[in-house]
Design a protein around this motif. Structure first.
Motif, mmCIF file in Angstrom:
data_model
loop_
_atom_site.group_PDB
_atom_site.id
_atom_site.type_symbol
_atom_site.label_atom_id
_atom_site.label_comp_id
_atom_site.label_asym_id
_atom_site.label_seq_id
_atom_site.Cartn_x
_atom_site.Cartn_y
_atom_site.Cartn_z
ATOM 1 N N LEU A 1 10.024 1.032 1.855
ATOM 2 C CA LEU A 1 9.036 -0.024 2.059
ATOM 3 C C LEU A 1 9.702 -1.395 2.091
ATOM 4 N N GLY B 1 3.064 14.126 4.477
ATOM 5 C CA GLY B 1 3.415 12.758 4.126
ATOM 6 C C GLY B 1 4.397 12.150 5.107
ATOM 7 N N ASP B 2 4.476 10.817 5.120
ATOM 8 C CA ASP B 2 5.442 10.110 5.954
ATOM 9 C C ASP B 2 6.844 10.173 5.355
ATOM 10 N N ARG C 1 12.920 9.569 5.265
ATOM 11 C CA ARG C 1 11.863 9.343 6.243
ATOM 12 C C ARG C 1 11.711 10.628 7.054
ATOM 13 N N LYS D 1 -2.440 10.158 -2.643
ATOM 14 C CA LYS D 1 -1.338 9.920 -1.705
ATOM 15 C C LYS D 1 -0.154 10.847 -1.978
ATOM 16 N N VAL E 1 10.311 5.898 -3.110
ATOM 17 C CA VAL E 1 9.682 5.412 -1.886
ATOM 18 C C VAL E 1 9.967 3.929 -1.665
ATOM 19 N N GLU F 1 0.857 -1.182 0.000
ATOM 20 C CA GLU F 1 0.000 0.000 0.000
ATOM 21 C C GLU F 1 0.895 1.234 0.000
ATOM 22 N N TRP F 2 0.797 2.015 -1.044
ATOM 23 C CA TRP F 2 1.688 3.155 -1.197
ATOM 24 C C TRP F 2 1.357 4.238 -0.172
ATOM 25 N N PRO F 3 2.366 4.774 0.515
ATOM 26 C CA PRO F 3 2.131 5.749 1.586
ATOM 27 C C PRO F 3 1.965 7.170 1.059
ATOM 28 N N LYS F 4 1.603 8.073 1.934
ATOM 29 C CA LYS F 4 1.499 9.496 1.587
ATOM 30 C C LYS F 4 2.908 10.069 1.420
ATOM 31 N N VAL F 5 3.126 10.772 0.319
ATOM 32 C CA VAL F 5 4.431 11.328 -0.011
ATOM 33 C C VAL F 5 4.299 12.824 -0.268
#
Length: 432
Positions: free
Chosen positions: A190, A165-166, A247, A112, A186, A79-83
């Motif tokens: 992951l 975003g993370d 990060r 995202k 990203v 699941e692609w994270p918020k960027v």
């Protein structure tokens, strides 16, 4: 062409710098009708020769590491994270619009993704172009504007603080990214929670002058080849400002320290990318290289622009070298502590080489012309093989510009490192 032959061709290209280094040494032996061991011993007795030997064996080490490099792959069903993509801009004009548009057109899920563009007090129409793109992509683009110029670090800090975003991806405002670049920047996070920073591949956008064409080949060798090798031992020395990712949780507590960095009592306004990389490494995290993540950036086209860029880079190299040296012998992480130290010492042989060259300069007038000719031929042999690495990415005769760059660098750029050392306290950016 079959996949097997493509892999074989890639291996040959990767081995080219290593093969060139050893053929250069062999040439020196053949040209003086000496056994290889005699050539090695003769070189080892002279400081410049000893440094050349060390660099040759270090090239061999890099070649072996390069062969082990593999880009990171995203886990199955991820699941692609918020960027948050951050673009600092100063007097960039229409180019900032091209940069924003390249991010907006990327393949990353738009729900995202956010793009934070920071106008660092531009005095031209940069903010106009930012507003135009903001109206075109109202759900994607956010703007931050400074009333006056504060510097790239402050612009990046403002962007990171505004990010939701993370992970944050930084892109220069004179650059354009490929459609899959955000995904690729990203992916290493992951795939491995130990990764704290990622360097992307920097390619040349403008190929409209001899200098930019030389830099196109040089960037391929210096940035791709070198960073791929460093990535194997998880210590990419500089995640470049043109394309890097971090990060956010790692760098957020150190933004004030980073923004207000000082060296010898003066503020440091350059080298923000290497300084941030050092912060990530110091916290025990890894920095890696992701080759499929590509940014195409504008590079200098004139000698004055080029020399100012390299001068800024060398000042940053000196300042951040001191920063890295302060913790490189500590237990800042469990693994991969030896090779970063080796790289640090081999890289800093540049200073020894410059000092010796200055002291030996008067002897050049007494040097045998034949000996000088042999050395030049050896240099060209090594350079030809190294420049051939460019063929891995583009089948073009522009690789010849890599050979021209070696001669150009030897004749016209050797003054930069000594001058950077003398003027290291000069905090000016130097290219505006």
């Amino acid at each position: 062409m079959s996949l097997r032959w493509k892999k074989f061709g890639g291996m040959l290209a990767g081995a080219a710098p290593l093969v060139g280094a050893f053929i250069s040494l062999a040439w020196l032996g053949w040209s003086v009708d000496a056994a290889p061991t005699s050539v090695f011993l003769a070189m080892a007795r002279h400081p410049i020769g000893a440094i050349a030997l060390i660099q040759t064996f270090y090239t061999a080490l890099l070649g072996l590491l390069w062969m082990r490099y593999r880009p990171f792959k995203a886990p199955e069903g991820v699941e692609w994270p918020k960027v948050s993509v951050i673009i600092p801009a100063y007097n960039e004009g229409p180019m900032v619009g091209r940069s924003i548009r390249s991010v907006a057109a990327c393949a990353y899920p738009k729900d995202k993704l956010e793009v934070i563009v920071v106008d660092d007090g531009s005095r031209d129409d940069t903010f106009f172009h930012m507003q135009f793109l903001r109206r075109e992509f109202p759900d994607l683009v956010k703007l931050v504007r400074f009333s006056g110029n504060r510097g790239k670090r402050s612009a990046l800090v403002a962007g990171i603080r505004a990010a939701t975003g993370d992970f944050v991806v930084t892109i220069d405002s004179d650059s354009e990214i490929d459609p899959r670049t955000v995904h690729e920047m990203v992916t290493p996070f992951l795939a491995d929670p130990q990764v704290g920073g990622v360097a992307g591949r920097v390619a040349v956008l403008n190929r409209d002058s001899p200098i930019s064409r030389m830099l196109e080949v040089q960037f391929t060798l210096a940035f791709d080849y070198g960073r791929a090798a460093q990535s194997v031992y998880r210590t990419v020395a500089c995640c470049p400002g043109a394309l890097s990712s971090f990060r956010k949780s790692i760098i957020l507590p150190f933004l004030d320290e980073w923004e207000n960095q000082r060296f010898l009592g003066r503020p440091v306004n350059h080298g923000e990318d290497q300084a941030l990389t050092n912060i990530v490494l110091r916290q025990g995290y890894d920095t890696v290289y992701q080759r499929p993540a590509v940014v195409n950036t504008l590079v200098p086209t004139t000698y004055s622009q080029l020399s100012r860029m390299f001068l800024r880079w060398d000042r940053s190299y000196i300042v951040e070298g001191f920063s890295f040296a302060r913790f490189m012998f500590t237990r800042y992480r469990k693994n991969n502590r030896l090779l970063p130290i080796v790289t640090f010492f081999v890289s800093n042989l540049r200073f020894v080489l410059v000092a010796v060259a200055i002291m030996e300069a008067p002897k050049l007038f007494d040097t045998n012309v034949t000996a000088v000719g042999r050395s030049i031929v050896a240099l060209l042999i090594g350079t030809i093989f190294s420049a051939a690495y460019y063929l891995r990415f583009e089948r073009s005769f522009r690789w010849v510009y890599g050979v021209l760059y070696a001669v150009f660098s030897l004749v016209a750029l050797q003054w930069i490192l000594p001058w950077a050392l003398v003027t290291v306290r000069d905090e000016r950016w130097g290219t505006r």
